[in-house]
Design an enzyme around this catalytic site. Sequence first.
Site, PDB file in Angstrom:
ATOM      1  N   GLY A 209       0.836  -1.197   0.000  1.00 55.39           N
ATOM      2  CA  GLY A 209       0.000   0.000   0.000  1.00 55.39           C
ATOM      3  C   GLY A 209       0.864   1.237   0.000  1.00 55.39           C
TER       4      GLY A 209
ATOM      5  N   VAL B 217      17.986   8.589  -3.662  1.00 52.47           N
ATOM      6  CA  VAL B 217      18.643   9.057  -4.890  1.00 52.47           C
ATOM      7  C   VAL B 217      19.728  10.085  -4.575  1.00 52.47           C
ATOM      8  CG1 VAL B 217      18.279  10.369  -7.021  1.00 52.47           C
ATOM      9  CG2 VAL B 217      16.663   8.566  -6.370  1.00 52.47           C
TER      10      VAL B 217
ATOM     11  N   ARG C 282       0.595  -5.157  -6.558  1.00 53.84           N
ATOM     12  CA  ARG C 282       0.750  -6.501  -5.995  1.00 53.84           C
ATOM     13  C   ARG C 282       1.329  -7.400  -7.073  1.00 53.84           C
ATOM     14  NH1 ARG C 282      -5.158  -7.265  -4.120  1.00 53.84           N
ATOM     15  NH2 ARG C 282      -5.377  -5.522  -2.666  1.00 53.84           N
TER      16      ARG C 282
ATOM     17  N   ASP D 200       5.866  -5.148   6.011  1.00 52.63           N
ATOM     18  CA  ASP D 200       6.544  -6.425   6.246  1.00 52.63           C
ATOM     19  C   ASP D 200       6.328  -7.427   5.101  1.00 52.63           C
ATOM     20  OD1 ASP D 200       3.932  -6.874   6.871  1.00 52.63           O
ATOM     21  OD2 ASP D 200       4.294  -7.575   8.914  1.00 52.63           O
TER      22      ASP D 200
ATOM     23  N   THR E 255       4.616   2.507   5.598  1.00 52.33           N
ATOM     24  CA  THR E 255       3.237   2.028   5.710  1.00 52.33           C
ATOM     25  C   THR E 255       2.506   2.923   6.691  1.00 52.33           C
ATOM     26  OG1 THR E 255       1.836   0.299   6.673  1.00 52.33           O
ATOM     27  CG2 THR E 255       4.113   0.310   7.370  1.00 52.33           C
TER      28      THR E 255
ATOM     29  N   ASP F  33       0.223   2.175   8.704  1.00 53.65           N
ATOM     30  CA  ASP F  33      -0.315   1.498   9.883  1.00 53.65           C
ATOM     31  C   ASP F  33       0.581   1.547  11.118  1.00 53.65           C
ATOM     32  OD1 ASP F  33      -2.598   0.866   8.546  1.00 53.65           O
ATOM     33  OD2 ASP F  33      -2.027  -1.186   8.074  1.00 53.65           O
TER      34      ASP F  33
ATOM     35  N   ASP G  61       2.657  -0.504  12.113  1.00 55.08           N
ATOM     36  CA  ASP G  61       2.685  -1.791  12.820  1.00 55.08           C
ATOM     37  C   ASP G  61       3.947  -2.585  12.511  1.00 55.08           C
ATOM     38  OD1 ASP G  61       2.067  -2.220  10.189  1.00 55.08           O
ATOM     39  OD2 ASP G  61       0.454  -3.636  10.567  1.00 55.08           O
TER      40      ASP G  61
ATOM     41  N   ARG H   9      -5.637  -2.628  10.048  1.00 50.47           N
ATOM     42  CA  ARG H   9      -6.259  -3.947   9.973  1.00 50.47           C
ATOM     43  C   ARG H   9      -5.820  -4.825  11.135  1.00 50.47           C
ATOM     44  NH1 ARG H   9      -6.056  -5.774   3.902  1.00 50.47           N
ATOM     45  NH2 ARG H   9      -6.090  -3.503   3.746  1.00 50.47           N
TER      46      ARG H   9
ATOM     47  N   GLY I 113     -10.072  13.849  21.031  1.00 51.66           N
ATOM     48  CA  GLY I 113     -10.912  13.977  22.216  1.00 51.66           C
ATOM     49  C   GLY I 113     -12.101  13.029  22.182  1.00 51.66           C
TER      50      GLY I 113
ATOM     51  N   GLU J  79     -14.635   9.830  22.988  1.00 54.75           N
ATOM     52  CA  GLU J  79     -15.173   9.266  24.231  1.00 54.75           C
ATOM     53  C   GLU J  79     -14.688   7.842  24.451  1.00 54.75           C
ATOM     54  OE1 GLU J  79     -16.974  11.748  22.841  1.00 54.75           O
ATOM     55  OE2 GLU J  79     -16.653  12.745  24.750  1.00 54.75           O
TER      56      GLU J  79
END
Lengths: 321, 321, 321, 321
Positions: free
Chosen positions: A11, A24, A72, A103, A126, A128, A130, A172, A186, A188
Amino acid sequence: IKRVAVLTSGGDAPGMNAAIRAVVRAAASQGIEVVGVRRGFSGLHRGEMHLLGPRDVANTIQRGGTILLTARSRTWRTPEGRAEGARYLREWGVGGLIVIGGDGSFHGGYHLQEEHGIPVIGVPGTIDNDLYGTDHTIGYFTAVETALDAVDKLRDTGASHERIFVIEVMGRHAGHIALDVAVAGGAEEVFIPEDEKPIESVVEIVKQSVEKGKKGSIIIVAEGYDGGAQAVGDAIQAGTGLETRVSILGHIQRGGSPVSSDRILASRLGEAAVYALMDGQKGVMVGRTSGGITYTPLPETWQNSKDVSHDLYRCARVLSI
Amino acid sequence: IKRVAVLTSGGDAPGMNAAIRAVVRAAASQGIEVVGVRRGFSGLHRGEMHLLGPRDVANTIQRGGTILLTARSRTWRTPEGRAEGARYLREWGVGGLIVIGGDGSFHGGYHLQEEHGIPVIGVPGTIDNDLYGTDHTIGYFTAVETALDAVDKLRDTGASHERIFVIEVMGRHAGHIALDVAVAGGAEEVFIPEDEKPIESVVEIVKQSVEKGKKGSIIIVAEGYDGGAQAVGDAIQAGTGLETRVSILGHIQRGGSPVSSDRILASRLGEAAVYALMDGQKGVMVGRTSGGITYTPLPETWQNSKDVSHDLYRCARVLSI
Amino acid sequence: IKRVAVLTSGGDAPGMNAAIRAVVRAAASQGIEVVGVRRGFSGLHRGEMHLLGPRDVANTIQRGGTILLTARSRTWRTPEGRAEGARYLREWGVGGLIVIGGDGSFHGGYHLQEEHGIPVIGVPGTIDNDLYGTDHTIGYFTAVETALDAVDKLRDTGASHERIFVIEVMGRHAGHIALDVAVAGGAEEVFIPEDEKPIESVVEIVKQSVEKGKKGSIIIVAEGYDGGAQAVGDAIQAGTGLETRVSILGHIQRGGSPVSSDRILASRLGEAAVYALMDGQKGVMVGRTSGGITYTPLPETWQNSKDVSHDLYRCARVLSI
Amino acid sequence: IKRVAVLTSGGDAPGMNAAIRAVVRAAASQGIEVVGVRRGFSGLHRGEMHLLGPRDVANTIQRGGTILLTARSRTWRTPEGRAEGARYLREWGVGGLIVIGGDGSFHGGYHLQEEHGIPVIGVPGTIDNDLYGTDHTIGYFTAVETALDAVDKLRDTGASHERIFVIEVMGRHAGHIALDVAVAGGAEEVFIPEDEKPIESVVEIVKQSVEKGKKGSIIIVAEGYDGGAQAVGDAIQAGTGLETRVSILGHIQRGGSPVSSDRILASRLGEAAVYALMDGQKGVMVGRTSGGITYTPLPETWQNSKDVSHDLYRCARVLSI
């Protein structure tokens, strides 16, 4: 080392162009040429390659997406596909490959190195966040900012209508974006995949929030939380009878001009990747941890997971009082 | 006239606060007091009213949402509900009511005037721009800008992945937002409720777009187009086999700090509404047409519809070549 | 401890409201009341104080500026002024004071603690990031982002006209903002107070930049660099004969809605300040270093200086090749 | 007509790229080729020209600046320079020239047409909006939005410090930007070149503003007002003793991604310019007036001036009460 190749994979993430530019230019500063590979591994096994000079990356640091494109590739998962890629890299006289991605992309690069001996360096790109081995990933800061901007807008309308907004952000497998957005927005309550607390708990929180006189509530849900925002919204509507709206932010979180933190991180890591290859390193991801450059063996990046900050998770709760 | 009341009703729109501010300050400049009604007609029949002075609206011109809140009201649809509202207005000594909202809200105000003789002036506040009697409505410019910002971001990621993005923008009955966003966003195609062209036509357009070498395509769909973005996305995916993503922008289009055009329009119309009441006008909407203030009888605002610009619709096609 | 007081002091910084909110809500979660002091130390010695509850800080996390206002105070520099302030704090039953600001403000708080025994905790709030004892200060990230946005805009026009733009960013004593903006903005050169390199060096850099075919150049200057942007611009104009424009960004860098990093940092540190007082700490600044909360004795914050990253300074050079 | 040429000239304005794109694509839709001239008239007399196809302008609609570059040209002011330009245009087989710029640029184009018979069409591209013959110019809306964003930020810090901010916006000969920004920014006062009211009047206004309890004041000054913002700021400081800051926004107002209104206006006018050439028109500027396309003889664009809206000027006063 005379030439290195660079590709973006998986992604796209804001800041990938800043990382390409850094690769570069850092290479050029050392007299090394850079070959840009288009469409990730998919382009690599088809030989979609061209030289990239310092001027070719001018005026790209502020651009979203990736000028090298990404895609992909099923073929890359086959030994034959990787052999084709290796052949092209050798033809071009490439002494090392820099893979900017997550990864899954590092996995693809690692196989190439193992099978064909071409040194591979990973750069964490990425949204995410993660990835084990770096405090932050390139694109993460921008994704949080984009989501936060949406939350700020939804709060305007939510407060005016005294409605509940349940907002799904990307992630995800990880709640990093959700947690940051929850604290900064902020909110809840926040639901993340790392804590599978029962969905019903939110009903009580929303009820209390109304009793305290809050005008409108914001609930943040990571896409990886079981059921996602829709399930949380349904539970609130059913449990409280209050008007509830679900908003799924989606792909806008991938785009946009990168914020400064992503550009700077990408600049540092792109540069570090070139130096790592020059130093003879291979099979590692360059990362930034506690203010310094670190090198993590690629397999560790997918064998380990990076926890969300428990401290911040607790803080989110305290401040939503 | 010594006192006027003001309320916001229906969906909130960026610039409503600028309109409230203009009403309050224009009135003050003429020695007239302003009573703010909270939660639209729902608050009116419950008497949720308070005086609003020039300082109470300080620092609000740049705020999204509405400081007076808004809500739906079933009670207002009953003569009893409206009688309650009229009673409160008389108690507060109010000589006229300014309703900021869309045609549904003007309807509610018109009934009050007809039944109880209280002069009502409408101010067009809705993001959809679908009100007859004014070139633009308050909130429209900001909604277009917010949607456009999202389109720009999606194009970054769409181009990087060479994907199709089908993006749904607001507009249940009208394609104004969709059309502006399509032209400004450089979209390949736009679907609006005003032109029920067959969904399949998009397949050919997307195919041609790919053949021309375009990296990624952007298709804009107004929510009021039959089937919405999901149907369009499904048709493209089925008809072309290309990776297609659907993004529904939703309520973020209602929020955010108003752009200058909305603030200025709201300032002009809020002021004009006060002067209209002073001039003894009633039952009209103040609008801005071809650079001047116009007054349209409220019933005409819901009996007529405002066309999208056929010229711009054509232009969208020409420029997506 | 039953009550704590909080004030903002010195130049305002985006995120101060998020810090105030965190103090109020973290305290409330522990059953502690919060007294808000208006206009910093100036208001403290005049007793401008009022209770702040969790609802009073609702909808403030995204606001720029400070709801508690800020001001300079000459009176506070006198023992009499501070005695007045101490008297008010005791009257209100305050067991500790949280000062959000820079090292000058911490100085003012420290004197109060020394002379009157009231525990004082500092929270680093300044856009300059020049405080020892924390990796970043509240407001810094937003200031960088605002300056970067301006640089991106200036590059558009600079590239179109093939002009040189010399841009002055804030930082009277430190080059933190300048350095980040230079790297993220892809600048050709950066001048900071920490490195008094000769102004003439820029002439050669700009000449080379033109020879390399760059369209327009961006030079970043910290306001604390000797002579500022004007001197640098004059040197370039004189030395190269190229059209050179000077832009001084000024106070816009102080304003605006805080970005996520500032809101999160403010939330963490505001909370930590309350807990620090509860733990009996006094005379320290709470900071965030390498991902953890740290406590630095207030005097150290003004006795030590925080270096810019030499690594990033070098990186800026490499990537401008 | 088989080929047309297009250039951008004078100060760059956001939306120029959208206009170039519209010219190229509208022409392509009619089977006409487009020659892009780089660096305005300066490049024209040097023959810096190349073909521009529909794909060459892909992904440019959202970009600030101008991909064709712009420059000043002394040579063009000589008959010899223009003869050179005409020769190049004939060599390239160009049947008409589209000039995107302001009245100075139209002047340059008009001379070419008069002397060499090449049809010239003007497209109004300038942030100042001071062109007779069109309601708005391309770039104006974005410039207002950029200035307004700065004003919003300055108000945050101004209100926190209870300071006066005097902000200078662009507009050497006209107050259009200043007036819009003043109304949209909720300014206390505005100074424009069209009304040379005495500078001292502001002192009284600021004093009253403070008495009314306003926290901070915003004063907008067009750069063309005698003395500019600095003179106004000095007068306030001297006359009131209040802390006053002067901020000159400068060239940031020229840059940035164009807002939707500028992109749409540019799309419409770029298209109209091509059709005008096809219809055999020459020596006119295409504009948009009261919702329709209009054609104004080029000399009228510099012989007439466009008034600011007196109505809005009055409105600015009323609402700052």
